[in-house]
Scaffold this active site. Structure first.
Site, PDB file in Angstrom:
ATOM      1  N   ASP A  87       0.835  -1.202   0.000  1.00  0.00           N
ATOM      2  CA  ASP A  87       0.000   0.000   0.000  1.00  0.00           C
ATOM      3  C   ASP A  87       0.875   1.259   0.000  1.00  0.00           C
ATOM      4  O   ASP A  87       1.933   1.273  -0.628  1.00  0.00           O
ATOM      5  CB  ASP A  87      -0.919  -0.037   1.228  1.00  0.00           C
ATOM      6  CG  ASP A  87      -2.272   0.589   0.952  1.00  0.00           C
ATOM      7  OD1 ASP A  87      -2.325   1.820   0.778  1.00  0.00           O
ATOM      8  OD2 ASP A  87      -3.273  -0.141   0.942  1.00  0.00           O
ATOM      9  N   HIS A 103      -3.991   5.857   3.523  1.00  0.00           N
ATOM     10  CA  HIS A 103      -4.695   4.648   3.120  1.00  0.00           C
ATOM     11  C   HIS A 103      -4.059   3.390   3.708  1.00  0.00           C
ATOM     12  O   HIS A 103      -4.753   2.526   4.261  1.00  0.00           O
ATOM     13  CB  HIS A 103      -4.734   4.560   1.597  1.00  0.00           C
ATOM     14  CG  HIS A 103      -5.609   3.460   1.076  1.00  0.00           C
ATOM     15  ND1 HIS A 103      -5.124   2.211   0.784  1.00  0.00           N
ATOM     16  CD2 HIS A 103      -6.941   3.426   0.791  1.00  0.00           C
ATOM     17  CE1 HIS A 103      -6.111   1.445   0.344  1.00  0.00           C
ATOM     18  NE2 HIS A 103      -7.231   2.169   0.330  1.00  0.00           N
ATOM     19  N   ASN A 162      -7.097  -4.788  23.378  1.00  0.00           N
ATOM     20  CA  ASN A 162      -6.961  -4.765  24.836  1.00  0.00           C
ATOM     21  C   ASN A 162      -5.943  -3.750  25.342  1.00  0.00           C
ATOM     22  O   ASN A 162      -5.260  -3.995  26.333  1.00  0.00           O
ATOM     23  CB  ASN A 162      -6.592  -6.166  25.370  1.00  0.00           C
ATOM     24  CG  ASN A 162      -7.708  -7.169  25.177  1.00  0.00           C
ATOM     25  OD1 ASN A 162      -8.873  -6.790  25.101  1.00  0.00           O
ATOM     26  ND2 ASN A 162      -7.355  -8.429  25.082  1.00  0.00           N
ATOM     27  N   ALA A 202      -7.669  -8.369  -7.676  1.00  0.00           N
ATOM     28  CA  ALA A 202      -8.753  -9.037  -6.956  1.00  0.00           C
ATOM     29  C   ALA A 202      -9.446 -10.117  -7.777  1.00  0.00           C
ATOM     30  O   ALA A 202      -9.916 -11.123  -7.240  1.00  0.00           O
ATOM     31  CB  ALA A 202      -9.775  -8.003  -6.495  1.00  0.00           C
ATOM     32  N   VAL A 250      -6.594 -15.196  -5.945  1.00  0.00           N
ATOM     33  CA  VAL A 250      -6.594 -14.056  -5.028  1.00  0.00           C
ATOM     34  C   VAL A 250      -8.005 -13.907  -4.468  1.00  0.00           C
ATOM     35  O   VAL A 250      -8.985 -13.961  -5.214  1.00  0.00           O
ATOM     36  CB  VAL A 250      -6.204 -12.752  -5.755  1.00  0.00           C
ATOM     37  CG1 VAL A 250      -6.290 -11.555  -4.813  1.00  0.00           C
ATOM     38  CG2 VAL A 250      -4.797 -12.874  -6.331  1.00  0.00           C
ATOM     39  N   SER A 258     -11.367  -1.670   0.467  1.00  0.00           N
ATOM     40  CA  SER A 258     -10.065  -1.877   1.115  1.00  0.00           C
ATOM     41  C   SER A 258     -10.220  -2.483   2.496  1.00  0.00           C
ATOM     42  O   SER A 258      -9.313  -3.143   2.991  1.00  0.00           O
ATOM     43  CB  SER A 258      -9.314  -0.550   1.231  1.00  0.00           C
ATOM     44  OG  SER A 258      -9.034  -0.029  -0.038  1.00  0.00           O
TER      45      SER A 258
END
Length: 234
Positions: free
Chosen positions: A17, A51, A64, A168, A173, A234
């Site tokens: 990214d 992004h 947590n 994609a 994938v 995304s």
């Protein structure tokens, strides 16, 4: 609420990214390896877009800790791989470098919230190499386009604007569509009209999107140590 279930401790997720905010409290202790192929120093993967940071938090933000959000797998390690420029653009050659790096450096999952409508044989070959050792995941895209150019029409759009989003759409994938808060297809999401388990494309392609996940008003990490709500595949 306390996050009680361990969902894969030590799993290494390559975030292909724009980089990540390395100092964010949700991410800074989860970083393992990483590289910048978009220019500048190879080991400086600081996010100047936002992004990549948002995607990283959604995938593996710490749980947590009394802060902000919890990622899908808060026990995962994050491998930031910068392949996109600060304006969110990039090229296939750089993306291939990032995919090869992530695979070579032990990514168990390679997450690619990036894509385009142009097919690249070189990209497909790089992904096939990575597929030997990693689970590949990619965003279906946010243009409300149908994966099949000739078999479906878009509302107020021409059929020629349809077509698969890569990477994609590749069969190996996991292509992810976005769901709204009711679990239906988000109004912006690209979609697979023939479903996740069937493809009208020929045997040599079998393009499809397999998954649908929440994608509307998702709160996650953002540069400068803050949190932001964004929508998208995304």
């Amino acid at each position: 609420l306390e996050w009680k279930e361990t969902m894969g401790e030590g799993v290494k997720v390559g975030i292909i990214d724009t980089g990540i905010c390395t100092g964010h409290i949700e991410l800074r202790n989860r970083i393992k390896d990483g590289a910048n192929f978009s220019g500048g120093s190879l080991d400086d993967f600081e996010d100047e877009n936002g992004h990549g940071t948002h995607c990283a938090g959604a995938a593996a933000g710490v749980g947590n800790n009394g802060k902000g959000i919890t990622g899908v797998n808060p026990d995962a390690l994050i491998m930031p791989v910068t392949v996109m420029q600060s304006d969110g653009t990039g090229d296939v050659a750089t993306i291939i470098k990032g995919i090869d790096y992530a695979a070579a450096n032990g990514a168990d999952v390679i997450s690619m919230s990036i894509g385009g409508y142009g097919y690249s044989m070189a990209e497909e070959q790089a992904l096939l190499r990575a597929y030997e050792t990693a689970i590949l995941v990619a965003a279906a895209g946010n243009d409300y386009r149908c994966i099949n150019t000739h078999s479906c029409q878009l509302n107020k759009k021409n059929a020629n604007e349809n077509g698969p989003m890569f990477p994609a759409a590749f069969s190996f994938v996991l292509g992810v569509e976005a769901a709204d808060k009711q679990g239906d297809l988000a109004t912006f999401s690209n979609y697979d009209d023939d479903g996740a388990t069937f493809s009208t494309f020929g045997e040599d392609k079998l393009y499809n999107y397999e998954l649908r996940a929440p994608g509307v008003s998702i709160v996650s990490t953002y540069p400068d140590g803050v949190y932001k709500s964004l929508s998208g595949t995304s």
